[in-house]
Enzyme design. Structure first.
Site, PDB file in Angstrom:
ATOM      1  N   HIS A 153     -19.522 -36.812 -18.575  1.00  0.00           N
ATOM      2  CA  HIS A 153     -18.719 -37.232 -19.725  1.00  0.00           C
ATOM      3  C   HIS A 153     -17.334 -37.605 -19.178  1.00  0.00           C
ATOM      4  O   HIS A 153     -16.920 -37.088 -18.135  1.00  0.00           O
ATOM      5  CB  HIS A 153     -18.613 -36.026 -20.675  1.00  0.00           C
ATOM      6  N   ASP A 230     -19.619 -28.276 -16.299  1.00  0.00           N
ATOM      7  CA  ASP A 230     -19.304 -28.689 -17.665  1.00  0.00           C
ATOM      8  C   ASP A 230     -20.512 -28.326 -18.527  1.00  0.00           C
ATOM      9  O   ASP A 230     -21.542 -29.002 -18.483  1.00  0.00           O
ATOM     10  CB  ASP A 230     -19.026 -30.197 -17.688  1.00  0.00           C
ATOM     11  N   GLN A 233     -22.731 -29.378 -23.337  1.00  0.00           N
ATOM     12  CA  GLN A 233     -24.006 -29.714 -23.980  1.00  0.00           C
ATOM     13  C   GLN A 233     -25.098 -28.705 -23.647  1.00  0.00           C
ATOM     14  O   GLN A 233     -26.204 -28.806 -24.165  1.00  0.00           O
ATOM     15  CB  GLN A 233     -24.463 -31.116 -23.540  1.00  0.00           C
ATOM     16  N   LYS A 256     -19.404 -27.256 -30.534  1.00  0.00           N
ATOM     17  CA  LYS A 256     -20.761 -27.755 -30.298  1.00  0.00           C
ATOM     18  C   LYS A 256     -21.783 -26.631 -30.374  1.00  0.00           C
ATOM     19  O   LYS A 256     -22.982 -26.855 -30.290  1.00  0.00           O
ATOM     20  CB  LYS A 256     -20.841 -28.440 -28.935  1.00  0.00           C
ATOM     21  N   CYS A 394     -18.691 -41.635 -24.735  1.00  0.00           N
ATOM     22  CA  CYS A 394     -17.693 -41.224 -23.746  1.00  0.00           C
ATOM     23  C   CYS A 394     -18.319 -41.087 -22.360  1.00  0.00           C
ATOM     24  O   CYS A 394     -17.951 -40.208 -21.586  1.00  0.00           O
ATOM     25  CB  CYS A 394     -17.013 -39.918 -24.147  1.00  0.00           C
TER      26      CYS A 394
END
Lengths: 436, 150
Positions: A153, A230, A233, A256, A394
């Site tokens: 991202h 990261d 997600q 999220k 993104c």
């Protein structure tokens, strides 16, 4: 806050107690995943838009919030609001307990060794920026390298680009194959003597690919290179155990994972965090200040300058407890089933090409339609009250890798159903009709 | 309730599938690039200006049906017109797609461009409909930097 206060905060956990009492009897009676019952926990899902039942499939952008999270935030402002870590009065002490109880809940959720390794930030983006601007600025110098992957991202590209530009360092990118899978050998080859940190996604937001993060950490550690993950997600869809992964940093966003916006978490190994300079200066992150010298506070407060997002942290704590109540493995199994079902159904529609067909995937179905721009797909689905995301998500380099400007992306959460996937399929048929 | 057919009129769909003046112009004396970072739409507008008059106009790029059809029909409506005509048309077009009353009294005669009136019911698509026009403005003003809808 005293250790005793922390313990009592962890014990009392009023939010957890209230939630546990609601859903558990039904689950005992019906051990199967009761998605209708879960949907009942999310007030926003009850609504109709333009007379049609809302079908919310934009969860990779942000998830909806269960009533328990909304209640936790409301109750904080109705009953507990006070500044934390400094007041001697009842409200301040209570707000502090709630705030720190949220930290403990997150520690448990990630299986971090210590609660001081859980730093509250605004979201995954800020977590990554924090590491780039502290660990990065100390350790990355001219001619050094930072390694990322081709499916990051923008939030795990740009902070490193800024750092590399400032330091005269180089950003290296590990490639992916046509299915959207990381090429592990290439990743290993790019870990070189000048690599100072690897910053990699756990699950791609645009493609849904799950990266072989455990192996990546192993490869990097074999060369003494720390790894930032990261997890924005991944956290909503996978059981994340930071000690089992052995990653050095792990960042995610609260919103999220059924929590509020504006709050997120940076996990870091205590030894690394201790050695890092502070990110921002201000109140709460200091232990003493004179005009000559400031002594910084201990972890985690060293990285939490200023009055934090107290209600956000409490809301996130409630979200984690909600997810714990359902069981992340149960949610993951349900979502895997949905993704498989959707992949079969949507993939079978003539003129559809799925973008991102990794063997290991979570949560995301990205696709393009021949001759029809994703933006038009999004508008037509919206008329059916089906919310998806269209655009480059993104992740412009990912789009470039697949030679497309954008995709349509349906993304799933623990409350989505096969009926909603059917609605999506019917919506796509409508798109085909309009453009026939 | 907004109807999809108000937005996706046949003329618009037809132009999006077979855009007119969709070519690079070798002899262009003005050009500009415009993009919408939200959806990745990207167009280049080419102009052959003789004084104030638009002798030729064409475009290239990729985008959604609305942005492509809008660019296509814009080029059709501007060939042979003056810069002042173009500004006036854009003003009228902008008022129509944003659902505003005509800025200064008399409505601008938009001709075929009125097929885009349905866009006003879809506020998030206004940028799609106006991307080509904003890019045109940049090309007319001789701006070198790519323009963005953001």
């Amino acid at each position: 806050m005293t250790t005793a206060a922390k313990k009592s905060a962890a014990k009392s956990r009023p939010v957890a107690a209230r939630q546990a009492s609601a859903p558990s009897p039904a689950r005992e009676a019906a051990p199967a995943y009761d998605v209708e019952k879960i949907r009942g926990d999310f007030p926003i899902l009850r609504q109709k838009i333009r007379g049609k039942q809302l079908v919310y499939l934009d969860n990779a952008a942000t998830s909806q919030k269960p009533q328990s999270v909304i209640n936790a935030i409301t109750r904080y402002y109705e009953r507990d609001n006070a500044n934390i870590h400094r007041g001697v009065h009842f409200l301040s002490e209570h707000a502090t307990e709630e705030h720190e109880a949220a930290r403990s809940a997150i520690q448990g959720f990630l299986n971090a060794a210590h609660s001081k390794e859980i730093i509250f930030v605004r979201g995954a983006t800020e977590g990554i920026n924090l590491v780039a601007q502290t660990y990065g600025r100390v350790h990355v110098g001219g001619g050094d390298e930072v390694l990322i992957t081709a499916m990051e991202h923008h939030s795990n590209i740009v902070p490193w680009q800024l750092l590399c530009e400032e330091k005269g360092a180089k950003l290296r990118v590990a490639p992916i194959n046509d299915r959207g899978e990381l090429l592990l050998d290439e990743f290993a080859n790019l870990l070189g003597p000048r690599t100072k940190i690897a910053a990699v996604t756990h699950v791609s937001n645009a493609l849904g690919s799950i990266t072989p993060i455990r192996k990546m950490v192993e490869l990097a550690h074999a060369r003494n290179i720390p790894v930032l993950v990261d997890g924005a997600q991944a956290v909503p869809h996978l059981k994340v155990d930071v000690q089992a992964l052995d990653c050095d940093f792990y960042a995610f966003s609260g919103h999220k994972v059924y929590g509020p916006t504006g709050i997120g978490v940076l996990y870091g190994k205590a030894a690394l965090l201790e050695a890092m300079p502070p990110y921002q200066g201000g109140g709460d992150m200091i232990s003493s200040v004179t005009f000559e010298k400031t002594i910084f506070n201990k972890l985690p407060f060293k990285f939490e300058a200023g009055t934090p997002d107290i209600s956000g942290a409490i809301g996130l704590g409630a979200a984690i407890r909600y997810l714990d109540g359902i069981g992340i493995e149960n949610a993951a199994a349900h979502e895997r089933d949905l993704l498989e079902y959707a992949t079969g159904k949507v993939g079978a529609i003539p003129g559809i090409r799925l973008v991102g067909t990794a063997r290991e995937k979570a949560g995301v179905l990205s696709f393009v339609m021949e001759g029809i721009h994703p933006h038009d797909i999004g508008t037509i689905l919206d008329q059916e009250s089906i919310a998806i995301r269209t655009g480059h998500h993104c992740s412009q380099p990912v789009m470039e890798r697949f030679g497309i400007p954008a995709t349509a992306r349906a993304s799933f959460a623990l409350y989505n159903t096969r009926e909603e996937v059917d609605a999506l399929v019917a919506g796509i048929e409508k798109v085909r009709e309009v453009f026939a | 309730m907004a109807d999809l057919r108000d937005l996706y009129q046949d003329v618009i769909l037809e132009h999006s599938k077979a855009p007119r003046n969709f070519r690079e112009m070798a002899g262009a004396n003005h050009k500009a690039e415009g993009f919408n970072p939200l959806c990745g739409d990207r167009f280049t507008i080419y102009l052959d200006l003789e004084g104030d008059s638009i002798r030729d106009i064409s475009f290239q790029g990729s985008g959604c049906a609305i942005s492509k059809a809008s660019a296509s029909m814009m080029t059709q409506s501007l060939k042979g017109k003056t810069k002042a005509d173009a500004e006036k048309l854009f003003g009228g077009f902008h008022d129509m797609v944003t659902g505003h009353e005509p800025s200064n009294g008399a409505p601008v005669e938009l001709g075929k461009l009125t097929v885009f009136s349905g866009v006003s019911e879809f506020p998030v698509r206004v940028k799609c409909a106006t991307l080509a026009w904003h890019t045109l403005q940049a090309a007319l003003e001789g701006k070198q930097d790519a323009i963005s809808t953001e």
